[in-house]
Design a protein around this motif. Structure first.
Motif, PDB file in Angstrom:
ATOM      1  N   PHE A 140      42.110  32.173  36.509  1.00 58.03           N
ATOM      2  CA  PHE A 140      40.803  32.753  36.057  1.00 58.03           C
ATOM      3  C   PHE A 140      39.932  33.747  37.039  1.00 58.03           C
ATOM      4  O   PHE A 140      39.149  34.438  36.416  1.00 58.03           O
ATOM      5  N   ARG A 141      39.990  33.337  38.098  1.00 54.17           N
ATOM      6  CA  ARG A 141      39.296  34.384  39.111  1.00 54.17           C
ATOM      7  C   ARG A 141      39.687  35.700  38.830  1.00 54.17           C
ATOM      8  O   ARG A 141      38.983  36.606  38.562  1.00 54.17           O
ATOM      9  N   ALA A 142      40.967  35.928  38.693  1.00 53.42           N
ATOM     10  CA  ALA A 142      41.459  37.310  38.340  1.00 53.42           C
ATOM     11  C   ALA A 142      41.073  37.939  37.211  1.00 53.42           C
ATOM     12  O   ALA A 142      40.799  39.007  36.766  1.00 53.42           O
ATOM     13  N   LEU A 143      41.212  37.026  36.209  1.00 53.02           N
ATOM     14  CA  LEU A 143      40.747  37.292  34.757  1.00 53.02           C
ATOM     15  C   LEU A 143      39.614  37.634  34.500  1.00 53.02           C
ATOM     16  O   LEU A 143      39.163  38.649  33.932  1.00 53.02           O
ATOM     17  N   TRP A 144      38.686  36.898  35.206  1.00 52.66           N
ATOM     18  CA  TRP A 144      37.122  37.222  35.161  1.00 52.66           C
ATOM     19  C   TRP A 144      36.921  38.336  35.772  1.00 52.66           C
ATOM     20  O   TRP A 144      35.945  39.280  35.386  1.00 52.66           O
ATOM     21  N   ALA A 145      37.638  38.744  37.121  1.00 51.89           N
ATOM     22  CA  ALA A 145      37.184  39.971  37.766  1.00 51.89           C
ATOM     23  C   ALA A 145      37.449  41.250  36.965  1.00 51.89           C
ATOM     24  O   ALA A 145      36.880  42.287  36.893  1.00 51.89           O
ATOM     25  N   LEU A 146      38.900  40.976  36.072  1.00 55.97           N
ATOM     26  CA  LEU A 146      39.115  42.366  35.300  1.00 55.97           C
ATOM     27  C   LEU A 146      38.074  42.497  34.291  1.00 55.97           C
ATOM     28  O   LEU A 146      37.768  43.631  33.753  1.00 55.97           O
ATOM     29  N   HIS A 147      37.216  41.576  33.678  1.00 56.07           N
ATOM     30  CA  HIS A 147      36.367  41.734  32.579  1.00 56.07           C
ATOM     31  C   HIS A 147      35.182  42.119  33.394  1.00 56.07           C
ATOM     32  O   HIS A 147      34.471  43.077  32.797  1.00 56.07           O
ATOM     33  N   VAL A 153      40.952  39.007  43.668  1.00 55.46           N
ATOM     34  CA  VAL A 153      39.685  39.522  43.284  1.00 55.46           C
ATOM     35  C   VAL A 153      39.252  40.485  44.136  1.00 55.46           C
ATOM     36  O   VAL A 153      38.829  41.451  43.926  1.00 55.46           O
ATOM     37  N   GLU A 154      39.403  40.567  45.735  1.00 60.37           N
ATOM     38  CA  GLU A 154      39.209  41.320  46.541  1.00 60.37           C
ATOM     39  C   GLU A 154      39.684  42.818  46.326  1.00 60.37           C
ATOM     40  O   GLU A 154      39.350  43.736  46.515  1.00 60.37           O
ATOM     41  N   TYR A 155      41.203  42.601  46.256  1.00 59.17           N
ATOM     42  CA  TYR A 155      41.845  43.935  45.635  1.00 59.17           C
ATOM     43  C   TYR A 155      41.390  44.603  44.594  1.00 59.17           C
ATOM     44  O   TYR A 155      41.233  45.849  44.650  1.00 59.17           O
ATOM     45  N   LEU A 156      41.017  43.889  43.402  1.00 58.87           N
ATOM     46  CA  LEU A 156      40.693  44.513  42.204  1.00 58.87           C
ATOM     47  C   LEU A 156      39.356  45.419  42.466  1.00 58.87           C
ATOM     48  O   LEU A 156      39.041  46.566  42.117  1.00 58.87           O
ATOM     49  N   ILE A 157      38.355  44.743  43.208  1.00 57.20           N
ATOM     50  CA  ILE A 157      37.035  45.132  43.438  1.00 57.20           C
ATOM     51  C   ILE A 157      37.096  46.393  44.324  1.00 57.20           C
ATOM     52  O   ILE A 157      36.643  47.386  44.231  1.00 57.20           O
ATOM     53  N   ALA A 158      37.809  46.274  45.401  1.00 55.24           N
ATOM     54  CA  ALA A 158      38.245  47.390  46.533  1.00 55.24           C
ATOM     55  C   ALA A 158      38.675  48.575  45.828  1.00 55.24           C
ATOM     56  O   ALA A 158      38.436  49.763  45.840  1.00 55.24           O
ATOM     57  N   ARG A 159      39.577  48.360  44.882  1.00 59.28           N
ATOM     58  CA  ARG A 159      40.259  49.345  44.132  1.00 59.28           C
ATOM     59  C   ARG A 159      39.397  50.185  43.111  1.00 59.28           C
ATOM     60  O   ARG A 159      39.556  51.467  42.832  1.00 59.28           O
ATOM     61  N   PRO A 201      28.405  37.713  30.499  1.00 57.77           N
ATOM     62  CA  PRO A 201      29.089  38.315  29.377  1.00 57.77           C
ATOM     63  C   PRO A 201      30.619  38.277  29.656  1.00 57.77           C
ATOM     64  O   PRO A 201      31.501  38.043  29.032  1.00 57.77           O
ATOM     65  N   ALA A 202      30.940  38.871  31.058  1.00 55.90           N
ATOM     66  CA  ALA A 202      32.419  39.052  31.459  1.00 55.90           C
ATOM     67  C   ALA A 202      33.122  37.643  31.620  1.00 55.90           C
ATOM     68  O   ALA A 202      34.251  37.468  31.288  1.00 55.90           O
ATOM     69  N   HIS A 203      32.283  36.619  31.982  1.00 54.60           N
ATOM     70  CA  HIS A 203      32.930  35.174  32.172  1.00 54.60           C
ATOM     71  C   HIS A 203      33.011  34.777  30.971  1.00 54.60           C
ATOM     72  O   HIS A 203      34.243  34.071  30.450  1.00 54.60           O
ATOM     73  N   ARG A 204      32.289  34.906  29.795  1.00 53.61           N
ATOM     74  CA  ARG A 204      32.514  34.413  28.351  1.00 53.61           C
ATOM     75  C   ARG A 204      33.551  34.965  27.874  1.00 53.61           C
ATOM     76  O   ARG A 204      34.301  34.629  27.087  1.00 53.61           O
ATOM     77  N   ALA A 205      33.740  36.364  28.081  1.00 51.01           N
ATOM     78  CA  ALA A 205      34.780  37.178  27.363  1.00 51.01           C
ATOM     79  C   ALA A 205      36.129  36.635  28.102  1.00 51.01           C
ATOM     80  O   ALA A 205      37.033  36.581  27.589  1.00 51.01           O
ATOM     81  N   ALA A 206      36.071  36.439  29.274  1.00 56.37           N
ATOM     82  CA  ALA A 206      37.461  36.064  29.977  1.00 56.37           C
ATOM     83  C   ALA A 206      37.806  34.598  29.487  1.00 56.37           C
ATOM     84  O   ALA A 206      39.028  34.400  29.175  1.00 56.37           O
TER      85      ALA A 206
END
Length: 205
Positions: free
Chosen positions: A13-20, A68-74, A194-199
């Motif tokens: 869920f961490r990754a899913l939340w970060a994507l949103h 999470v770190e990767y997605l944010i850094a990219r 909103p992103a948490h709720r969307a995830a």
């Protein structure tokens, strides 16, 4: 296209939340929990049999905080990350990994010995790790004592995603009775993003 293998409300869920939070397009593959037991074909994709598993071109990753770190850094370093030169960079990394290594680890053992393997007679071990979790969680309460809304002050970052997932897991395991007031307020604040709720909605599709 990013592909994320995910079990509802699991570490992925961490990754899913970060994507949103970032606003990235992705393909979500929902699996039963634990996938290595209930979907043996998944081992052909990820030999560890764990989730999350993220595929981004030639990049494959299986550690939730690292994803999470990767997605944010990219894709969102200036918005959700902390620059290396920033005075809070060390604190950012520490909270990012504290959420997994210190807060989620003991809860994983509680989950195992109270829900997945309750017949092993290790309830006392699970209770020890409940106390461990609540003791380590006090570090979050201390950090929030100066009135900051998020772990690094006024800015929401990937660190809040990492620790926020640990708080989500605690609520699902009914360990949130150990949340102190500031920690509970942080959890409610994060859960309303909103992103948490969307995830949360995306994993129910």
């Amino acid at each position: 296209m990013i592909t994320l293998y995910h079990c509802p409300d699991a570490r992925s869920f961490r990754a899913l939340w970060a994507l949103h939070e970032i606003g990235l397009d992705y393909d979500l593959v929902l699996l039963p929990f634990p996938p290595r037991v209930h979907d043996r074909t998944y081992l052909d994709i990820n030999p560890l049999g764990t989730i999350p598993f993220l595929i981004d071109g030639e990049t494959v990753m299986s550690e939730s905080a690292a994803i999470v770190e990767y997605l944010i850094a990219r894709h969102a370093q200036s918005r959700l990350g902390v620059a290396i030169a920033d005075a809070d960079y060390g604190a950012y990394l520490n909270w990012l990994h504290f959420g997994e290594a210190t807060l989620t680890f003991p809860q994983a053992l509680v989950l195992r010995y109270t829900r997945l393997e309750p017949d092993r007679g290790l309830g006392a071990v699970a209770e020890d790790y409940v106390r461990w979790f609540h003791g380590r969680l006090r570090h979050v309460e201390r950090a929030l004592a100066d009135g900051r809304p998020y772990l690094l002050g006024d800015r929401f970052t990937g660190a809040d995603i990492s620790v926020g997932y640990a708080l989500l897991l605690a609520t699902s395991l009914k360990l949130d009775d150990g949340f102190e007031p500031l920690t509970r307020a942080l959890w409610l604040r994060l859960a309303e993003r909103p992103a948490h709720r969307a995830a949360r909605a995306a994993q129910k599709a």
